[in-house]
Design a protein around this motif. Sequence first.
Motif, mmCIF file in Angstrom:
data_model
loop_
_atom_site.group_PDB
_atom_site.id
_atom_site.type_symbol
_atom_site.label_atom_id
_atom_site.label_comp_id
_atom_site.label_asym_id
_atom_site.label_seq_id
_atom_site.Cartn_x
_atom_site.Cartn_y
_atom_site.Cartn_z
ATOM 1 N N PHE A 82 97.741 21.969 19.331
ATOM 2 C CA PHE A 82 98.238 23.269 19.773
ATOM 3 C C PHE A 82 97.517 24.410 19.051
ATOM 4 O O PHE A 82 97.023 24.255 17.934
ATOM 5 N N SER A 83 97.485 25.568 19.720
ATOM 6 C CA SER A 83 97.013 26.797 19.103
ATOM 7 C C SER A 83 97.894 27.927 19.637
ATOM 8 O O SER A 83 98.935 27.669 20.251
ATOM 9 N N ALA A 84 97.496 29.169 19.428
ATOM 10 C CA ALA A 84 98.256 30.310 19.929
ATOM 11 C C ALA A 84 97.299 31.298 20.568
ATOM 12 O O ALA A 84 96.156 31.460 20.123
ATOM 13 N N ASP A 85 97.747 31.977 21.628
ATOM 14 C CA ASP A 85 96.896 32.966 22.279
ATOM 15 C C ASP A 85 97.029 34.320 21.583
ATOM 16 O O ASP A 85 97.652 34.434 20.517
ATOM 17 N N ALA A 86 96.472 35.359 22.172
ATOM 18 C CA ALA A 86 96.461 36.681 21.542
ATOM 19 C C ALA A 86 97.861 37.253 21.377
ATOM 20 O O ALA A 86 98.084 38.110 20.510
ATOM 21 N N ASN A 87 98.798 36.769 22.183
ATOM 22 C CA ASN A 87 100.186 37.234 22.075
ATOM 23 C C ASN A 87 101.044 36.295 21.224
ATOM 24 O O ASN A 87 102.261 36.390 21.245
ATOM 25 N N ARG A 88 100.367 35.374 20.506
ATOM 26 C CA ARG A 88 101.024 34.395 19.637
ATOM 27 C C ARG A 88 101.889 33.423 20.443
ATOM 28 O O ARG A 88 102.824 32.837 19.944
ATOM 29 N N ARG A 89 101.507 33.233 21.676
ATOM 30 C CA ARG A 89 102.209 32.299 22.553
ATOM 31 C C ARG A 89 101.557 30.929 22.411
ATOM 32 O O ARG A 89 100.344 30.793 22.561
ATOM 33 N N PRO A 90 102.327 29.874 22.147
ATOM 34 C CA PRO A 90 101.746 28.535 21.991
ATOM 35 C C PRO A 90 101.006 28.082 23.250
ATOM 36 O O PRO A 90 101.436 28.350 24.376
ATOM 37 N N GLN A 91 99.893 27.377 23.037
ATOM 38 C CA GLN A 91 99.113 26.836 24.130
ATOM 39 C C GLN A 91 98.387 25.593 23.637
ATOM 40 O O GLN A 91 98.365 25.305 22.437
ATOM 41 N N LEU A 92 97.779 24.849 24.560
ATOM 42 C CA LEU A 92 96.977 23.705 24.176
ATOM 43 C C LEU A 92 95.668 24.195 23.567
ATOM 44 O O LEU A 92 95.038 25.121 24.086
ATOM 45 N N ALA A 93 95.254 23.569 22.485
ATOM 46 C CA ALA A 93 94.058 24.024 21.782
ATOM 47 C C ALA A 93 92.773 23.682 22.526
ATOM 48 O O ALA A 93 91.803 24.440 22.474
ATOM 49 N N ASP A 94 92.754 22.564 23.228
ATOM 50 C CA ASP A 94 91.506 22.066 23.800
ATOM 51 C C ASP A 94 91.484 22.039 25.320
ATOM 52 O O ASP A 94 90.569 21.472 25.912
ATOM 53 N N SER A 95 92.487 22.633 25.953
ATOM 54 C CA SER A 95 92.551 22.521 27.403
ATOM 55 C C SER A 95 93.394 23.644 27.984
ATOM 56 O O SER A 95 94.341 24.102 27.349
ATOM 57 N N VAL A 96 93.030 24.096 29.181
ATOM 58 C CA VAL A 96 93.860 25.046 29.921
ATOM 59 C C VAL A 96 94.491 24.345 31.129
ATOM 60 O O VAL A 96 94.918 24.984 32.076
ATOM 61 N N ALA A 97 94.513 23.025 31.076
ATOM 62 C CA ALA A 97 94.987 22.252 32.214
ATOM 63 C C ALA A 97 96.488 22.356 32.413
ATOM 64 O O ALA A 97 96.989 22.121 33.514
ATOM 65 N N LEU A 98 97.225 22.706 31.361
ATOM 66 C CA LEU A 98 98.676 22.785 31.447
ATOM 67 C C LEU A 98 99.177 24.028 30.727
ATOM 68 O O LEU A 98 98.668 24.396 29.670
ATOM 69 N N ASP A 99 100.188 24.644 31.308
ATOM 70 C CA ASP A 99 100.915 25.698 30.603
ATOM 71 C C ASP A 99 102.321 25.172 30.349
ATOM 72 O O ASP A 99 102.871 24.403 31.146
ATOM 73 N N PHE A 100 102.901 25.578 29.230
ATOM 74 C CA PHE A 100 104.216 25.052 28.865
ATOM 75 C C PHE A 100 104.990 26.093 28.080
ATOM 76 O O PHE A 100 104.426 27.066 27.562
ATOM 77 N N ASN A 101 106.297 25.876 28.003
ATOM 78 C CA ASN A 101 107.150 26.712 27.173
ATOM 79 C C ASN A 101 108.400 25.911 26.837
ATOM 80 O O ASN A 101 108.810 25.030 27.609
ATOM 81 N N VAL A 102 108.988 26.175 25.685
ATOM 82 C CA VAL A 102 110.172 25.435 25.253
ATOM 83 C C VAL A 102 111.239 26.385 24.742
ATOM 84 O O VAL A 102 110.960 27.536 24.385
ATOM 85 N N SER A 103 112.459 25.883 24.688
ATOM 86 C CA SER A 103 113.577 26.621 24.102
ATOM 87 C C SER A 103 114.594 25.598 23.634
ATOM 88 O O SER A 103 114.684 24.492 24.176
ATOM 89 N N HIS A 104 115.372 25.948 22.616
ATOM 90 C CA HIS A 104 116.446 25.054 22.190
ATOM 91 C C HIS A 104 117.588 25.861 21.595
ATOM 92 O O HIS A 104 117.385 26.920 21.002
ATOM 93 N N ALA A 105 118.786 25.358 21.801
ATOM 94 C CA ALA A 105 119.998 25.999 21.278
ATOM 95 C C ALA A 105 121.108 24.963 21.274
ATOM 96 O O ALA A 105 121.194 24.120 22.181
ATOM 97 N N GLY A 106 121.945 25.013 20.255
ATOM 98 C CA GLY A 106 123.045 24.067 20.208
ATOM 99 C C GLY A 106 122.547 22.636 20.227
ATOM 100 O O GLY A 106 121.687 22.250 19.445
ATOM 101 N N ALA A 107 123.048 21.847 21.155
ATOM 102 C CA ALA A 107 122.721 20.425 21.226
ATOM 103 C C ALA A 107 121.644 20.105 22.259
ATOM 104 O O ALA A 107 121.424 18.930 22.563
ATOM 105 N N TYR A 108 120.958 21.141 22.774
ATOM 106 C CA TYR A 108 120.016 20.896 23.870
ATOM 107 C C TYR A 108 118.724 21.677 23.688
ATOM 108 O O TYR A 108 118.683 22.733 23.059
ATOM 109 N N GLY A 109 117.677 21.135 24.286
ATOM 110 C CA GLY A 109 116.406 21.838 24.389
ATOM 111 C C GLY A 109 115.936 21.799 25.824
ATOM 112 O O GLY A 109 116.410 20.985 26.625
#
Length: 233
Positions: A82-109
């Motif tokens: 993983f790396s981060a883009d200019a907006n400090r948004r996580p991204q894959l370091a070696d590929s632009v093949a996928l975009d993703f995002n995560v969140s978690h709270a309480g007992a779930y993600g």
Amino acid sequence: MPFVEPVLIPHDGPPDVALWRVDIAFDASLNDAAFASLSNDERNRARAFYRHEDTLRFATVRAALREQIASRLGISARAVSFSADANRRPQLADSVALDFNVSHAGAYGLIAMSAVRRVGVDIEERNDKFDWRSITALTLAATETVWIAQQLDPGEQRAAFYDAWVAKEALVKTTGVGIARGLQHLTVLPRESAAVTLRDPVPDDMHELAACWIAAPDAYAACVAWSTATIAR
């Protein structure tokens, strides 16, 4: 601890947007085999949390994210970088093949992923002990605050606040742009359906975004967002 398989969640967004729920096992340990794919940096970040619950939320969702990305790319989960883009948004370091995002709270993600567009996701626990009114100035537009106070009964007000919160978080997390400006500059209430309606005035960086609220466990609110334009390859 065996690896907990994420649960695929249906939603009303584009079919290329995959969305999973991750259940957090709070009796787990970072030494469990389920977390073998985590990097040393991720382990250090996990251990830095003051509460064991926060450690496991981060570690479980990150491990699940690695597994899903690895499955898509045909590599090992440990090899995902993983790396981060200019907006400090996580991204894959070696590929632009996928975009993703995560969140978690309480007992779930939650994990959102797409091969053709940017995605954002948010889940929040509707904690009865939390004074949600204390952060309305940072979260709601003035018109939303008035609408909640004048149009909803007390039993509906908390749910409406959390609906607005998760929708706005998911939208700004889709690009990482707009976070510094604040959630109060977006207007998504009143809610009329599962589809999120961004109401005027719509910031320039939000015109090519869409979102929908999703079914969440009891006492939770959740939303997934996506770019309407596809990612340039």
